[in-house]
Design a protein around this motif. Sequence first.
Motif, PDB file in Angstrom:
ATOM      1  N   GLN A 167       1.005  -1.292  -0.523  1.00 18.37           N
ATOM      2  CA  GLN A 167       0.003  -0.237  -0.157  1.00 18.37           C
ATOM      3  C   GLN A 167       0.656   1.492   0.006  1.00 18.37           C
ATOM      4  OE1 GLN A 167      -3.003   0.166   2.977  1.00 18.37           O
ATOM      5  NE2 GLN A 167      -3.669  -1.669   2.343  1.00 18.37           N
ATOM      6  N   LEU A 168       1.035   1.974  -1.180  1.00 20.82           N
ATOM      7  CA  LEU A 168       1.829   3.714  -0.980  1.00 20.82           C
ATOM      8  C   LEU A 168       0.328   5.115  -1.063  1.00 20.82           C
ATOM      9  CD1 LEU A 168       3.229   2.623  -5.038  1.00 20.82           C
ATOM     10  CD2 LEU A 168       4.206   1.799  -2.909  1.00 20.82           C
ATOM     11  N   TYR A 169       0.552   5.301  -1.899  1.00 18.55           N
ATOM     12  CA  TYR A 169      -0.418   6.633  -1.259  1.00 18.55           C
ATOM     13  C   TYR A 169      -1.587   6.236  -0.714  1.00 18.55           C
ATOM     14  CZ  TYR A 169       4.743   8.410  -2.999  1.00 18.55           C
ATOM     15  OH  TYR A 169       5.623   8.020  -3.415  1.00 18.55           O
ATOM     16  N   PRO A 170      -1.575   7.230   0.101  1.00 15.36           N
ATOM     17  CA  PRO A 170      -3.437   7.689   0.582  1.00 15.36           C
ATOM     18  C   PRO A 170      -4.576   8.200  -0.741  1.00 15.36           C
ATOM     19  CG  PRO A 170      -2.873   8.811   2.008  1.00 15.36           C
ATOM     20  CD  PRO A 170      -1.713   7.539   1.318  1.00 15.36           C
ATOM     21  N   VAL A 171      -5.749   8.598  -1.228  1.00 16.07           N
ATOM     22  CA  VAL A 171      -6.122   9.316  -2.069  1.00 16.07           C
ATOM     23  C   VAL A 171      -6.581  10.940  -0.959  1.00 16.07           C
ATOM     24  CG1 VAL A 171      -8.961   9.550  -2.921  1.00 16.07           C
ATOM     25  CG2 VAL A 171      -8.020   7.187  -1.764  1.00 16.07           C
ATOM     26  N   THR A 172      -5.591  11.534  -2.837  1.00 22.10           N
ATOM     27  CA  THR A 172      -5.713  12.902  -2.939  1.00 22.10           C
ATOM     28  C   THR A 172      -6.568  13.621  -2.012  1.00 22.10           C
ATOM     29  OG1 THR A 172      -3.403  12.396  -3.511  1.00 22.10           O
ATOM     30  CG2 THR A 172      -4.193  14.834  -3.964  1.00 22.10           C
ATOM     31  N   VAL A 173      -7.044  14.262  -1.254  1.00 18.89           N
ATOM     32  CA  VAL A 173      -8.807  14.968  -0.709  1.00 18.89           C
ATOM     33  C   VAL A 173      -8.319  15.905  -0.545  1.00 18.89           C
ATOM     34  CG1 VAL A 173     -10.223  14.788   0.396  1.00 18.89           C
ATOM     35  CG2 VAL A 173      -9.039  12.260   0.211  1.00 18.89           C
ATOM     36  N   ASN A 174      -8.401  17.172  -1.430  1.00 18.61           N
ATOM     37  CA  ASN A 174      -8.894  18.105  -1.800  1.00 18.61           C
ATOM     38  C   ASN A 174     -10.152  18.528  -0.193  1.00 18.61           C
ATOM     39  OD1 ASN A 174      -6.899  19.205  -2.989  1.00 18.61           O
ATOM     40  ND2 ASN A 174      -8.360  19.335  -4.932  1.00 18.61           N
ATOM     41  N   ASP A 175      -9.727  19.803   0.908  1.00 18.69           N
ATOM     42  CA  ASP A 175     -10.780  20.656   1.424  1.00 18.69           C
ATOM     43  C   ASP A 175     -11.524  21.181   0.506  1.00 18.69           C
ATOM     44  OD1 ASP A 175     -11.365  21.142   4.210  1.00 18.69           O
ATOM     45  OD2 ASP A 175     -11.378  23.038   3.008  1.00 18.69           O
ATOM     46  N   PRO A 176     -12.592  21.171   0.885  1.00 18.96           N
ATOM     47  CA  PRO A 176     -14.073  21.873  -0.494  1.00 18.96           C
ATOM     48  C   PRO A 176     -13.504  23.879  -0.346  1.00 18.96           C
ATOM     49  CG  PRO A 176     -14.750  20.220   0.574  1.00 18.96           C
ATOM     50  CD  PRO A 176     -13.290  20.539   1.753  1.00 18.96           C
TER      51      PRO A 176
END
Length: 402
Positions: free
Chosen positions: A299-308
């Motif tokens: 498992q590498l990188y998590p989801v890239t989630v932008n703060d809205p």
Amino acid sequence: MTFAREAAALAPDLITLRRALHRDPEIGLALPRTRQRVLDALAGLPAEITTSDANGSVVAVITGTAPARQRHAVFLRGDMDALPVREETGLDYTASGDAMHACGHDLHTAMLAGAARLLAARRDELAGDVVLLFQPGEEGYEGAAAMIEAGALEASPAPAVAAYALHVTSARFGHGAFATRPGPLMAASDILRVTVRGRGGHASAPHEALDPIPVAAEMVTALQTIVTRAIDTFEPVVITVGMFRGGIRENVISDDAEFSAAVRTFGAATRSVLIARVTALCEGIAAAHGLAAEVTWEQLYPVTVNDPAEAQFLLDTAAALFGPDAAQVMATPMTGSEDFSRILQRIPGALAFLGATPEGTDPRAADFNHSAHAVFDDDVLPRGAALLAELARARLAAAAQG
């Protein structure tokens, strides 16, 4: 004078830095020549600079002098590493050897250095600290995690209010356009590795052996079917087998065959289901043929989630600087991955793409990032530097008022 006009005046210096970086790419966490060029670019600025021999990073803190009821910190990241790709662009600053800035990190580094110069010249407008993270090892070396572990996110004593990063693209987006979206922007990344254990023999008598190659090939085909049969069609999943190896010559059945795949998902539940189902699938296919399969996941990188709110702030800032056509809301995420995701897990913020397709080239037909033919236009460097600087200035000002 706006940051956009000031950045335009820096264009020759930014282009010179970017091309020097492009000619001399380095891979991974140890980037001594790249780091030295960054330090040279920051020399003389009123910034507190620290380096790490453990992870190859440079952290620069610019402390503003504007009054504020409470001071905050904004983080800006630029990654510095290249890829193990032999360049085939034919540019007069083409890299020699087997490494290339095929993902545009040389532009990221130059833009962040430009932002540092812009911000340092306007410290009296900064109501807090700006922390510039020059990061190594984004391309699979966990550079962001290494910097976080070393304390880079505590480089300022002020509480962090936001983090931003830009990522150039050599295709897809129009020249000079900033594109992002609220929520998930890029996928989580995993590596699937499968080794099929058989029994070797003579190619003329496969019934006397346990041939692992057709069994492994059956698994590769079945992986594409399981995506559509085990996962909701509205949950994006990508499985791409990028390596397949087996055998030594045409008349020898080998003992083993192996393959590995890049796996991209956007949800933790989907990721868990996929890991369980793919593992059972490969082990079951092997068992059905009398062979064994060893299945491992990295498992590498998590989801890239932008703060809205921060994604909207970025788009609004880009539109204010360069006009409404410069800011684009993406309808869907990208299935690439980014280790800026690890920073966004700790600090609300946003990553945006910056179209660097050369003018006159159709972004729908151009070679995309990671290609040996990918070309990025230097002309976007001042735009990126100006947006990063204005994001930091304006976000600190907003936080000071709140």
